[in-house]
Motif scaffolding. Structure first.
Motif, PDB file in Angstrom:
ATOM      1  N   THR A   1     -72.944-109.324  34.863  1.00 31.48           N
ATOM      2  CA  THR A   1     -71.956-110.291  35.356  1.00 31.48           C
ATOM      3  C   THR A   1     -71.589-111.328  34.290  1.00 31.48           C
ATOM      4  O   THR A   1     -70.491-111.875  34.322  1.00 31.48           O
ATOM      5  CB  THR A   1     -72.446-111.010  36.625  1.00 31.48           C
ATOM      6  OG1 THR A   1     -73.695-111.658  36.367  1.00 31.48           O
ATOM      7  CG2 THR A   1     -72.620-110.015  37.768  1.00 31.48           C
TER       8      THR A   1
ATOM      9  N   TYR B   1     -67.720-111.611  34.069  1.00 27.63           N
ATOM     10  CA  TYR B   1     -67.027-112.865  34.371  1.00 27.63           C
ATOM     11  C   TYR B   1     -66.840-113.708  33.106  1.00 27.63           C
ATOM     12  O   TYR B   1     -66.606-114.907  33.189  1.00 27.63           O
ATOM     13  CB  TYR B   1     -67.790-113.660  35.426  1.00 27.63           C
ATOM     14  CG  TYR B   1     -67.569-113.149  36.842  1.00 27.63           C
ATOM     15  CD1 TYR B   1     -66.818-113.875  37.764  1.00 27.63           C
ATOM     16  CD2 TYR B   1     -68.103-111.936  37.255  1.00 27.63           C
ATOM     17  CE1 TYR B   1     -66.613-113.403  39.058  1.00 27.63           C
ATOM     18  CE2 TYR B   1     -67.896-111.449  38.543  1.00 27.63           C
ATOM     19  CZ  TYR B   1     -67.149-112.190  39.434  1.00 27.63           C
ATOM     20  OH  TYR B   1     -66.937-111.713  40.715  1.00 27.63           O
TER      21      TYR B   1
ATOM     22  N   VAL C   1     -63.464-115.947  32.255  1.00 33.37           N
ATOM     23  CA  VAL C   1     -63.038-117.118  33.022  1.00 33.37           C
ATOM     24  C   VAL C   1     -62.598-118.218  32.065  1.00 33.37           C
ATOM     25  O   VAL C   1     -63.100-118.332  30.949  1.00 33.37           O
ATOM     26  CB  VAL C   1     -64.172-117.636  33.928  1.00 33.37           C
ATOM     27  CG1 VAL C   1     -64.500-116.630  35.003  1.00 33.37           C
ATOM     28  CG2 VAL C   1     -65.414-117.969  33.117  1.00 33.37           C
TER      29      VAL C   1
ATOM     30  N   PRO D   1     -69.767-118.197  33.299  1.00 29.98           N
ATOM     31  CA  PRO D   1     -69.758-116.953  34.070  1.00 29.98           C
ATOM     32  C   PRO D   1     -70.694-117.015  35.271  1.00 29.98           C
ATOM     33  O   PRO D   1     -70.363-116.510  36.347  1.00 29.98           O
ATOM     34  CB  PRO D   1     -70.213-115.914  33.040  1.00 29.98           C
ATOM     35  CG  PRO D   1     -69.759-116.462  31.728  1.00 29.98           C
ATOM     36  CD  PRO D   1     -69.963-117.945  31.855  1.00 29.98           C
TER      37      PRO D   1
ATOM     38  N   ALA E   1     -69.005-118.984  37.955  1.00 34.89           N
ATOM     39  CA  ALA E   1     -67.842-118.274  38.480  1.00 34.89           C
ATOM     40  C   ALA E   1     -68.252-117.156  39.428  1.00 34.89           C
ATOM     41  O   ALA E   1     -67.662-116.997  40.499  1.00 34.89           O
ATOM     42  CB  ALA E   1     -67.013-117.707  37.323  1.00 34.89           C
ATOM     43  N   VAL E   2     -69.259-116.377  39.050  1.00 28.59           N
ATOM     44  CA  VAL E   2     -69.686-115.262  39.904  1.00 28.59           C
ATOM     45  C   VAL E   2     -70.350-115.778  41.173  1.00 28.59           C
ATOM     46  O   VAL E   2     -70.151-115.225  42.262  1.00 28.59           O
ATOM     47  CB  VAL E   2     -70.615-114.296  39.129  1.00 28.59           C
ATOM     48  CG1 VAL E   2     -71.959-114.920  38.812  1.00 28.59           C
ATOM     49  CG2 VAL E   2     -70.822-113.004  39.916  1.00 28.59           C
TER      50      VAL E   2
ATOM     51  N   TYR F   1     -67.502-117.142  43.524  1.00 26.90           N
ATOM     52  CA  TYR F   1     -66.739-116.079  44.185  1.00 26.90           C
ATOM     53  C   TYR F   1     -67.520-115.495  45.358  1.00 26.90           C
ATOM     54  O   TYR F   1     -66.985-115.333  46.460  1.00 26.90           O
ATOM     55  CB  TYR F   1     -66.389-114.954  43.199  1.00 26.90           C
ATOM     56  CG  TYR F   1     -65.887-113.737  43.944  1.00 26.90           C
ATOM     57  CD1 TYR F   1     -64.570-113.685  44.421  1.00 26.90           C
ATOM     58  CD2 TYR F   1     -66.742-112.684  44.252  1.00 26.90           C
ATOM     59  CE1 TYR F   1     -64.131-112.608  45.166  1.00 26.90           C
ATOM     60  CE2 TYR F   1     -66.308-111.602  45.010  1.00 26.90           C
ATOM     61  CZ  TYR F   1     -65.002-111.570  45.457  1.00 26.90           C
ATOM     62  OH  TYR F   1     -64.570-110.503  46.225  1.00 26.90           O
TER      63      TYR F   1
ATOM     64  N   SER G   1     -67.379-107.718  38.173  1.00 24.67           N
ATOM     65  CA  SER G   1     -66.506-108.074  37.050  1.00 24.67           C
ATOM     66  C   SER G   1     -65.111-108.355  37.569  1.00 24.67           C
ATOM     67  O   SER G   1     -64.687-107.814  38.597  1.00 24.67           O
ATOM     68  CB  SER G   1     -66.461-106.945  36.015  1.00 24.67           C
ATOM     69  OG  SER G   1     -65.833-105.792  36.557  1.00 24.67           O
ATOM     70  N   ARG G   2     -64.405-109.225  36.844  1.00 22.25           N
ATOM     71  CA  ARG G   2     -63.030-109.560  37.190  1.00 22.25           C
ATOM     72  C   ARG G   2     -62.247-109.734  35.897  1.00 22.25           C
ATOM     73  O   ARG G   2     -62.607-110.547  35.052  1.00 22.25           O
ATOM     74  CB  ARG G   2     -62.977-110.835  38.040  1.00 22.25           C
ATOM     75  CG  ARG G   2     -63.772-110.743  39.325  1.00 22.25           C
ATOM     76  CD  ARG G   2     -63.718-112.018  40.133  1.00 22.25           C
ATOM     77  NE  ARG G   2     -62.413-112.183  40.765  1.00 22.25           N
ATOM     78  CZ  ARG G   2     -62.078-113.246  41.494  1.00 22.25           C
ATOM     79  NH1 ARG G   2     -62.926-114.248  41.634  1.00 22.25           N
ATOM     80  NH2 ARG G   2     -60.890-113.314  42.058  1.00 22.25           N
TER      81      ARG G   2
ATOM     82  N   THR H   1     -61.401-105.410  36.940  1.00 23.30           N
ATOM     83  CA  THR H   1     -62.001-105.894  38.176  1.00 23.30           C
ATOM     84  C   THR H   1     -62.733-104.726  38.827  1.00 23.30           C
ATOM     85  O   THR H   1     -62.160-103.641  38.984  1.00 23.30           O
ATOM     86  CB  THR H   1     -60.929-106.452  39.122  1.00 23.30           C
ATOM     87  OG1 THR H   1     -60.327-107.594  38.506  1.00 23.30           O
ATOM     88  CG2 THR H   1     -61.540-106.865  40.452  1.00 23.30           C
TER      89      THR H   1
END
Length: 212
Positions: free
Chosen positions: A66, A70, A73, A79, A82-83, A86, A109-110, A202
């Protein structure tokens, strides 16, 4: 919280007295330690703590993935933050105190890289999984050597296993699972990471299977 270029003794990291110093993306931060509260937590605060503990426990084993997933971002969000944000907002179901992970909403992942095209997962004899997808290397930003990252979560033991043994152009992957996964339920996700780990797609949820 304040930012600074040079403290009294220069930039520092960690706790000094009642002040904590840290940095992110070259920016140095300094903030005071939070004050302990004597108030009993509210029901909302207790629920939030339960949710955060659930998400932290779930994501911890895949932190290295992750962090890349991420990593694109923007701003001053890490990261990890952010993860967590979400999943706290999108991937929890159930009522207090029995919150659960909403597996189809999990995203490891995004990013802007084209994702898997027509991905399919099926159980393979002997305790494995088969994956297939359509090679879409001609799509914008996609490359034939993008790594196919497949993540599998075993519900009974709460273990993750993953594979990066195939590329986008390969179109398929056979994944052997630990023997103790047999007779258990698994959930799986897939994404593509470029060869340098700078661009990611993603991730997509592939579904649920019982390993036989």
């Amino acid at each position: 919280m304040a930012t600074y270029k040079k403290g009294i003794l220069g930039v520092f990291s960690g706790k000094v007295g009642t002040v904590v110093g840290s940095s992110w993306k070259g920016i140095s931060y300094m903030k005071s330690l939070p004050k302990a509260s004597s108030k009993a937590p509210t029901a909302l605060q207790i629920d939030q703590r339960l949710k955060f503990a659930l998400i932290s426990s779930f994501l911890k084993p895949i932190k290295s993935i992750t962090n890349i997933g991420y990593g694109s971002v923007t701003g001053n969000v890490t990261p990890a933050n952010a993860v967590a944000s979400y999943h706290l907002n999108n991937a929890i179901v159930g009522s207090s105190p029995n919150f659960q992970i909403d597996y189809p909403m999990v995203m490891f992942s995004r990013g802007e890289l084209p994702g898997p095209s027509v991905p399919v997962m099926s159980a393979a004899p002997g305790g494995g999984l088969s994956f297939s997808w359509v090679d879409n290397a001609s799509a914008n930003l996609a490359q034939s050597n993008d790594k196919a990252i497949v993540l599998v979560f075993h519900v009974p033991t709460r273990e993750f296993v993953h594979s990066d043994a195939a590329e986008r152009s390969t179109g398929s992957l056979e994944m052997s699972l630990p023997t103790h996964f047999i007779d258990g339920t698994v959930h799986a996700w897939m994404a593509f990471f470029d060869a340098n780990g700078k661009q990611v797609s993603t991730s997509v949820y592939l579904g649920e299977e019982t390993i036989t």
